[in-house]
Design an enzyme around this catalytic site. Structure first.
Site, PDB file in Angstrom:
ATOM      1  N   HIS A 450      11.553  62.263  34.697  1.00  0.00           N
ATOM      2  CA  HIS A 450      12.870  61.879  35.223  1.00  0.00           C
ATOM      3  C   HIS A 450      12.826  60.483  35.840  1.00  0.00           C
ATOM      4  CE1 HIS A 450      15.941  61.785  38.491  1.00  0.00           C
ATOM      5  NE2 HIS A 450      16.702  62.333  37.570  1.00  0.00           N
ATOM      6  N   ARG A 559      33.741  23.537  43.371  1.00  0.00           N
ATOM      7  CA  ARG A 559      34.388  23.624  44.693  1.00  0.00           C
ATOM      8  C   ARG A 559      33.889  22.457  45.527  1.00  0.00           C
ATOM      9  NH1 ARG A 559      32.262  29.589  43.845  1.00  0.00           N
ATOM     10  NH2 ARG A 559      30.677  28.191  43.036  1.00  0.00           N
ATOM     11  N   ARG A 612      38.000  21.168  41.545  1.00  0.00           N
ATOM     12  CA  ARG A 612      39.094  21.550  42.435  1.00  0.00           C
ATOM     13  C   ARG A 612      39.069  20.673  43.668  1.00  0.00           C
ATOM     14  NH1 ARG A 612      38.752  27.446  44.939  1.00  0.00           N
ATOM     15  NH2 ARG A 612      37.222  26.382  46.264  1.00  0.00           N
ATOM     16  N   GLU A 744      46.939  30.794  42.161  1.00  0.00           N
ATOM     17  CA  GLU A 744      46.364  31.797  43.053  1.00  0.00           C
ATOM     18  C   GLU A 744      47.387  32.327  44.052  1.00  0.00           C
ATOM     19  OE1 GLU A 744      43.282  29.816  45.397  1.00  0.00           O
ATOM     20  OE2 GLU A 744      44.237  27.905  44.915  1.00  0.00           O
ATOM     21  N   GLY A 774      42.882  31.606  39.895  1.00  0.00           N
ATOM     22  CA  GLY A 774      41.951  31.901  40.986  1.00  0.00           C
ATOM     23  C   GLY A 774      42.172  33.346  41.411  1.00  0.00           C
ATOM     24  N   THR A 775      41.529  34.266  40.708  1.00  0.00           N
ATOM     25  CA  THR A 775      41.851  35.684  40.889  1.00  0.00           C
ATOM     26  C   THR A 775      41.362  36.249  42.216  1.00  0.00           C
ATOM     27  OG1 THR A 775      39.881  36.221  39.573  1.00  0.00           O
ATOM     28  CG2 THR A 775      42.018  36.207  38.435  1.00  0.00           C
ATOM     29  N   ASN A 776      40.485  35.532  42.924  1.00  0.00           N
ATOM     30  CA  ASN A 776      40.079  36.012  44.248  1.00  0.00           C
ATOM     31  C   ASN A 776      41.279  36.004  45.198  1.00  0.00           C
ATOM     32  OD1 ASN A 776      37.547  36.009  43.130  1.00  0.00           O
ATOM     33  ND2 ASN A 776      36.855  34.171  44.182  1.00  0.00           N
ATOM     34  N   ASP A 777      41.881  34.818  45.375  1.00  0.00           N
ATOM     35  CA  ASP A 777      43.034  34.712  46.271  1.00  0.00           C
ATOM     36  C   ASP A 777      44.270  35.385  45.685  1.00  0.00           C
ATOM     37  OD1 ASP A 777      41.801  33.576  48.372  1.00  0.00           O
ATOM     38  OD2 ASP A 777      42.699  31.587  48.178  1.00  0.00           O
ATOM     39  N   CYS A 839      38.834  31.558  36.946  1.00  0.00           N
ATOM     40  CA  CYS A 839      37.651  31.016  37.620  1.00  0.00           C
ATOM     41  C   CYS A 839      37.300  31.799  38.889  1.00  0.00           C
ATOM     42  CB  CYS A 839      37.844  29.537  37.943  1.00  0.00           C
ATOM     43  SG  CYS A 839      39.259  29.201  39.015  1.00  0.00           S
TER      44      CYS A 839
END
Length: 917
Positions: A450, A559, A612, A744, A774-777, A839
């Site tokens: 296992h 950045r 940016r 964003e 900017g998918t974070n913000d 990004c």
């Protein structure tokens, strides 16, 4: 007689061979393997599968429909006819890997002994049933049976279970029955009661903590439930002409095309995987069971050709007859996955596109995991520090504190510690701790135990079957037998999963780069038609170089603020923030940014470099009040006036800085900063072009952050264009550049068409050539969740099923994804050639990449170290889409024409109807 229904799929014996493979979602992995083996002429003990669709029914009703129980009895009778044996009399079905030997009782055990002429075999099978039924069905701790087992072995002077005679096994069965009594449980003598209870136990196991934890760790979602396989028992414990084993068609650690596995003579399946006895290498089987071994090789080759992949198989030999019990695509390490995929192409067993699907994104991550360097392996600390050696269960290097329980491993990991989980042997209950551990060390168990199988699947280093040590969970110690050296909980050791060595010292580790087979495989991914490009987030020359080495097609996000945190630069930045009228400090900032931008252009040489402009709030660069003293105040232009400096910091305080003075707002309020950054970018490009006029290529893309309105964008875009054109004129160079924005803010997503349509009033040329999401913000603002403060509830949301995924790791398709899709469509409607990309952190997540590909985005950008994973994921998505399209065409070859014909007929009928009226 063959009984087939929507809930029951028979296989083997008189069952019809399937013309089309059933869905794995319906019959499960084992059930699919049994159906395929029956189909291609591989002998399997006859049986039947109860489908996964019964799992939710059982969960709701705590029982199965009456028609299913009738079907179970009908199929058992079919098996009795096929095998010319009666359930509950001599031989009996058993559930693979769950409960074996179902149907034995105080009466049938004697019948089995007489029928086979082997009394020891019958009683050995009975004791196994009592043990497994008690543990799996009734929840009796396995240790309770193990203690009785050890007691009987000790009294008989037996080292292993095979050394026990008939009388000792009878005694053991009585001891096991006593365990039932002490637990207040009852072992049913009715074979069908045993069978029904075991079926219920399997369906009930779907929601056990260990099963839930395993699915959580492996990100397994959207499954209906588990299937249950009921199958005729074949016995590997009938003597020296019988046996059992587990094998892989190729080495799952290295990928070498050599049969890899273990077997035991006179044993049942759990003996191999549980490490109860030391198994023998599968290659030795040809010496003792040559005919069965030859047939085994033939079967495995058939399966590998059919599935176009490395196979993990289980088998039993009963009185010289080979039976295949299970087949599936084998789990493997990252190293093995790459080699196997490439070898299968070279052997003509699959295409390059098919080979891409043999490698999982996590396999690529594993190849970039730490190992011991060549120098470290030769050092005295390593060579003289080896205290024990076991089996190389799973390759890789791990250094960490010793822990002895899964709970300790999880707690230490949560506190940021790297740990080595050491166990006598692992079991499914340990998976949480195994996942938390950097490496695993066990005293017992073989290469197919296992611990080894799970570790290889997860890419974790594992040393198993280390008989040089004695593990005491109770005392929290590891004793080295030869030297009596004792290691305690919290001691730090190193393990080498590739050699099986345990080292007392801390050995430095290194992360390997992209090379060899992985480079070849990712090249295939890049060649897939229509594949989405992968760029990297990079803020310095070394980052950009690493990104280029990992195959990035450019820089999707630089950045610029990350260039400010160098200890020599930070005071300059702070002085400018405090005293913006001081142009000397701004010139200093421009100077070092210009140098850094040039490094990026050199590393990428012609590939896009998206930069940016300054995005974060200014307070992030300032010292905290408790860090302010006279020396700091003097350095930052306040003389020694600490109170005045503290007052200045206080005046810049924002209640919600993430929604305050940052991004484009800073550039609008302080235009000199935007001008400075654009001058640094364009000057750096010009510097590189002048230094290498024949070879230098540059393509800066200047990105405006945090816009929410078209006026914000136009203000900054015109300022950027003015400054860029000034530098081009001064340097007399045609420097190609683009201006775009990071989407964003939800409002920007809603007005994307207006942003895309902006033009310079003076020359009428478009002002926006790209959107980068900017998918974070965008996630923070769309969902109203702070990424920095979400740990207080997101884990609970995931546990409760409120969130399927952490929205900061995998894109929220329904909400945030809708925003991206809506914005992209608006932008493309105005400008079909607008460049669209992502990004944020989601750019390196395979599941998110699949969604972005479906939207038709041009590229994703992610960390340099995730670029290889993203490249593979992007290529795999194109392969899957092409295969899905081919399947649709095959299923509906005249689909499009038929739809057109039907539409035409509908129009004709409507006209006829109108005329008639």
């Amino acid at each position: 007689m063959t009984v087939h229904s929507k809930y029951i799929y028979p296989f083997g014996g008189s069952a019809p061979k399937p013309t089309v493979d059933p869905s794995k979602q319906i019959v499960g992995g084992k059930g699919l393997g049994l159906q395929v083996m029956s189909k291609i002429g591989v002998d399997v003990p006859p049986g039947f599968t109860l489908t996964t669709t019964l799992c939710p029914i059982y969960a709701k009703e705590n029982d199965l429909p009456a028609e299913v129980w009738k079907g179970v009895r009908d199929n058992v009778r079919r098996i009795e006819v096929d095998m010319e044996k009666e359930f509950g009399s001599m031989s009996m079905p058993g559930m693979m890997d769950t409960v074996l030997n179902i149907g034995l009782n105080d009466v049938t055990v004697d019948g089995l002994a007489k029928a086979t002429g082997n009394e020891r075999f019958a009683w050995d099978s009975y004791r196994r049933l009592l043990d497994m039924y008690g543990e799996v069905v009734l929840g009796i701790p396995h240790e309770d049976f193990e203690k009785r087992f050890d007691k009987v072995k000790e009294a008989a002077g037996a080292a292993n279970d095979v050394d026990l005679g008939v009388e000792e096994l009878k005694t053991l069965c009585n001891e096991y029955k006593q365990v039932y009594v002490e637990q207040g449980k009852e072992f049913p003598m009715d074979p069908y009661k045993q069978l029904y209870a075991c079926v219920k136990a399997v369906f009930g196991s779907w929601m056990t903590p260990r099963a839930v934890k395993y699915r959580e760790i492996n990100n397994i979602k959207n499954l209906i439930g588990t299937a249950t396989n009921i199958q005729t028992m074949v016995f590997g414990n009938m003597g020296d002409d019988s046996g059992t084993g587990v094998a892989f068609s190729r080495n799952p650690s290295t990928g070498e095309n050599v049969m890899y596995g273990e077997y035991l003579i006179n044993a049942q399946g759990e003996d191999v995987v549980a490490g109860i006895r030391t198994p023998q290498p599968i290659s030795q089987m040809k010496e003792v069971l040559p005919a069965a071994y030859a047939k085994f090789l033939e079967n495995v080759e058939k399966l590998e050709v059919y599935f176009k992949d490395m196979q993990d198989v289980e088998f039993t030999v009963e009185k010289g007859k080979l039976w295949m019990l299970q087949c599936r695509n084998g789990k493997r390490t990252g190293v093995a996955a790459i080699k196997i995929a490439i070898d299968l192409v070279n052997e003509g067993k699959c295409t390059q596109s098919e080979a891409l699907l043999k490698v999982e994104p996590r396999h690529v991550e594993q190849l970039l995991h730490p190992t011991f360097s060549a120098d470290a392996l030769k050092s005295d600390a390593y060579t003289k520090g080896i205290v024990a050696k076991g089996l190389p269960g799973s390759p890789g290097a791990a250094v960490g504190k010793l822990v002895f329980t899964p709970k300790q491993a999880e707690e230490e990991k949560a506190n940021g510690a790297s740990v080595i989980l050491v166990r006598e042997t692992t079991s499914p209950e340990d998976v949480g701790g195994m996942w938390a551990a950097a490496g695993i060390l066990t005293a017992r168990g073989g290469m197919t135990s296992h611990a080894a199988v799970v570790a290889r699947g997860w890419g974790k280093p594992c040393v198993c079957g280390c008989s040089d040590i004695v593990v005491s969970e109770e005392n929290q110690t590891v004793l080295v037998k030869d030297t009596n050296e004792v290691f305690k909980a919290g001691d730090v050791i190193s393990i080498n999963g590739a050699t099986g060595e345990v080292i007392r010292n801390v050995i430095p580790v290194e992360t390997p780069g992209l090379k060899g087979g992985l480079e070849t495989l990712l090249g295939w991914a890049d060649q897939e038609e229509g594949v989405m490009k992968v760029l990297a987030n990079a803020d310095s020359g070394p980052d950009a170089t690493q990104a280029a080495e990992n195959g990035a097609m450019g820089i999707g996000l630089c950045r610029t603020e990350h260039m400010f945190f160098n200890p020599e630069r930070l005071p300059i930045v702070r002085r400018w923030i405090f005293h913006t009228e001081c142009l000397d400090d701004l010139d200093h900032i421009k100077h070092f940014q210009r140098s850094d931008f040039k490094d990026l252009f050199v590393a990428m040489n012609g590939k896009h470099v998206t930069i940016r402009l300054l995005d974060p709030p200014l307070h992030e660069f300032l010292p905290r009040p408790e860090q302010v003293h006279e020396k700091v105040a003097e350095e930052l232009g306040f003389g020694k006036d600490v109170p005045r400096m503290l007052a200045r910091i206080e005046s810049m305080h924002e209640e919600n800085p993430m929604l305050g003075l940052r991004g484009c707002r800073l550039g609008i309020v302080k235009p000199e900063f935007t001008q400075m950054q654009v001058e640094a970018i364009m000057s750096a490009a010009a510097d590189f072009m002048e230094e290498c006029p024949d070879t230098a290529k540059v393509h800066p893309r200047i990105m405006i952050p945090l816009i929410g309105s078209i006026k914000e964008y136009k203000n900054q875009a015109l300022l950027i264009k003015q400054e860029a054109e000034r530098i081009k004129a001064e340097r007399k160079l045609d420097i190609p550049y683009e201006i775009g924005t990071m989407i964003e803010v939800p409002r920007a997503a809603l007005v994307s068409d207006k942003i895309a349509s902006l033009v310079d009033d003076e020359d009428g040329k478009p002002l926006c050539s790209f959107f980068s999401y900017g998918t974070n913000d965008l996630t923070q603002m769309t969902m109203g969740i702070s990424r920095d403060d979400s740990n207080g509830f997101i884990p609970k949301y995931l546990e409760m099923g409120i969130f399927e995924d952490d929205p900061f790791q995998t894109i929220d398709e329904e909400g945030v994804g809708y925003m991206v899709n809506h914005s992209a469509n608006l932008g493309k409607r105005i400008n079909p050639n607008i460049s669209l990309s992502v990004c944020g952190e989601h750019g390196g997540d395979p599941k998110s990449i699949e969604f972005f590909d479906s939207l038709g985005l041009n590229y994703v950008s992610c960390s340099p170290y995730r670029v290889p994973v993203a490249r593979l994921a992007a290529g795999q998505i194109r392969v899957k889409r092409r295969m899905e399209a081919a399947e649709r065409r095959a299923a509906h070859p005249h689909g499009v024409a038929d739809k057109a014909r039907d539409l035409g007929l509908a129009v004709v009928h409507k006209i006829e109807e109108m005329i008639h009226q």
